[in-house]
Motif scaffolding. Structure first.
Motif, short mmCIF file in Angstrom:
data_model
loop_
_atom_site.label_atom_id
_atom_site.label_comp_id
_atom_site.label_asym_id
_atom_site.label_seq_id
_atom_site.Cartn_x
_atom_site.Cartn_y
_atom_site.Cartn_z
N ALA A 65 0.64 -0.94 -0.26
CA ALA A 65 -0.09 0.06 0.02
C ALA A 65 1.37 1.14 -0.05
N ASN A 66 1.84 1.24 0.86
CA ASN A 66 2.73 2.73 0.92
C ASN A 66 3.98 2.73 -0.66
N ASP A 67 3.36 1.51 -1.19
CA ASP A 67 4.75 1.50 -2.05
C ASP A 67 3.64 2.72 -3.79
N ARG A 68 1.92 1.69 -3.80
CA ARG A 68 1.40 1.96 -4.50
C ARG A 68 0.85 3.57 -4.00
N MET A 69 1.10 4.70 -2.61
CA MET A 69 0.88 5.33 -2.92
C MET A 69 2.04 6.38 -3.11
N LEU A 70 3.43 5.73 -3.18
CA LEU A 70 3.84 6.77 -3.18
C LEU A 70 3.87 6.85 -5.01
N ARG A 71 3.78 5.24 -5.67
CA ARG A 71 4.39 5.94 -6.97
C ARG A 71 2.54 7.24 -7.59
N GLU A 72 1.48 6.93 -7.10
CA GLU A 72 0.49 7.80 -6.81
C GLU A 72 1.20 8.92 -7.25
N TRP A 73 1.47 9.31 -5.63
CA TRP A 73 2.11 11.08 -5.76
C TRP A 73 3.13 10.84 -6.02
N LEU A 74 4.19 10.06 -6.96
CA LEU A 74 4.90 11.11 -8.33
C LEU A 74 4.28 10.95 -9.47
N ALA A 121 13.40 -9.45 7.41
CA ALA A 121 14.40 -8.83 7.12
C ALA A 121 14.20 -9.01 5.73
N ALA A 122 13.34 -9.53 5.25
CA ALA A 122 13.73 -9.86 3.10
C ALA A 122 12.85 -8.95 3.15
N GLU A 123 11.55 -8.87 3.70
CA GLU A 123 10.52 -8.12 3.59
C GLU A 123 11.13 -6.42 3.17
N ALA A 124 11.78 -6.05 4.34
CA ALA A 124 12.74 -5.72 4.82
C ALA A 124 13.72 -4.79 3.75
N ARG A 125 14.18 -5.16 3.19
CA ARG A 125 14.95 -5.14 1.53
C ARG A 125 14.60 -5.14 0.61
N ARG A 126 13.12 -6.09 0.43
CA ARG A 126 12.51 -5.36 -0.39
C ARG A 126 11.52 -5.05 -0.52
N SER A 127 10.80 -4.69 0.25
CA SER A 127 10.55 -2.64 0.63
C SER A 127 11.50 -1.46 0.31
N TYR A 128 12.07 -1.59 0.43
CA TYR A 128 12.99 0.13 0.58
C TYR A 128 13.57 -0.32 -0.49
N THR A 129 13.91 -1.34 -1.36
CA THR A 129 14.48 -1.93 -2.82
C THR A 129 13.32 -0.71 -3.61
N ALA A 130 12.47 -0.92 -3.13
CA ALA A 130 11.09 -0.31 -4.02
C ALA A 130 11.18 0.91 -4.53
N THR A 131 10.89 1.11 -2.55
CA THR A 131 11.64 2.92 -2.06
C THR A 131 12.01 3.27 -3.08
N SER A 132 12.93 3.07 -2.87
CA SER A 132 14.35 3.99 -3.68
C SER A 132 14.17 3.42 -4.64
N ALA A 133 13.68 2.55 -5.65
CA ALA A 133 13.34 3.05 -6.49
C ALA A 133 12.35 4.02 -7.30
N VAL A 134 10.81 4.55 -6.51
CA VAL A 134 10.62 5.94 -6.36
C VAL A 134 11.04 6.56 -6.13
N LEU A 135 11.70 7.08 -4.76
CA LEU A 135 12.61 8.23 -4.72
C LEU A 135 13.80 8.65 -6.15
N ALA A 136 14.39 7.63 -6.37
CA ALA A 136 15.27 8.05 -7.61
C ALA A 136 14.85 8.23 -9.00
N ASP A 137 13.58 7.65 -9.31
CA ASP A 137 12.78 8.45 -10.22
C ASP A 137 12.40 9.72 -9.57
#
Length: 196
Positions: A65-74, A121-137
């Motif tokens: 949900a946070n990933d979708r929200m961040l992408r919608e913001w962008l 730990a794996a879920e946190a890495r996955r989620s933070y990788t997705a967040t970093s990708a949106v922030l990089a965009d």
């Protein structure tokens, strides 16, 4: 033949998420989960599995949900820099400071369980990788729009922004004054994203 579920799954997951978010994984008892969900142990675990499986599902849904929200913001933002600013300082703009004190479910969980639970730990890495990708965009867009220096490496800067925001989340969680956190957030953004 299995009977159809007699409850609103989305409502139950939302209520369970609130219980975990308020008390953490270890601090949330089965009684807390039954009270929050309105379900008995058999129905709750029959539908979602044991406590850990239920928690991991709630955490994944929160992250998605946070990933979708961040992408919608962008997608909707007037400028890319606005997305980065909202990501860093948004949690500290709540007038009562409740959002800052509550923290982020993923960050709270990562601090509580990453060392002992590989799935977290794996879920946190996955989620933070997705967040970093949106922030990089968002940073690339800010560079095109003239709001961030062209010399910045968008991926590295995005990871630095995420790390800084997580530090602010921890400070908020321990009770740092939200007004002070806003000032720190602004200094962080000025340092990491110099104007073009």
């Amino acid at each position: 033949m299995p009977r159809p579920r007699q409850f609103d799954e989305e409502r139950v997951l939302s209520a369970v998420q609130t219980a975990f978010w308020d008390k953490g994984y270890a601090g949330t008892s089965l009684d807390d989960l039954m009270t929050a969900s309105g379900l008995g142990k058999g129905s709750l675990y029959g539908a979602f599995g044991d406590k850990q499986r239920l928690f991991l599902r709630v955490l994944r849904e929160y992250d998605e949900a946070n990933d979708r929200m961040l992408r919608e913001w962008l997608d909707k933002a007037d400028r890319g820099i606005d997305v980065v600013r909202a990501f860093v300082s948004g949690p500290f703009r709540d007038p009562g400071g409740e959002q800052a004190r509550r923290g982020c479910l993923l960050a709270n969980t990562a601090m509580e369980l990453s060392a002992s639970t590989a799935e977290v730990a794996a879920e946190a890495r996955r989620s933070y990788t997705a967040t970093s990708a949106v922030l990089a965009d968002a940073i690339r867009r800010a560079q095109r729009e003239g709001d961030a220096a062209a010399r910045l490496d968008p991926e590295v800067t995005a990871q630095a922004v995420l790390a800084g925001q997580l530090g602010l989340v921890v400070l908020g969680r321990i009770g740092q004054d939200p007004a002070a956190l806003e000032v720190i957030a602004e200094a962080l953004l000025t340092g990491l994203l110099p104007a073009a």
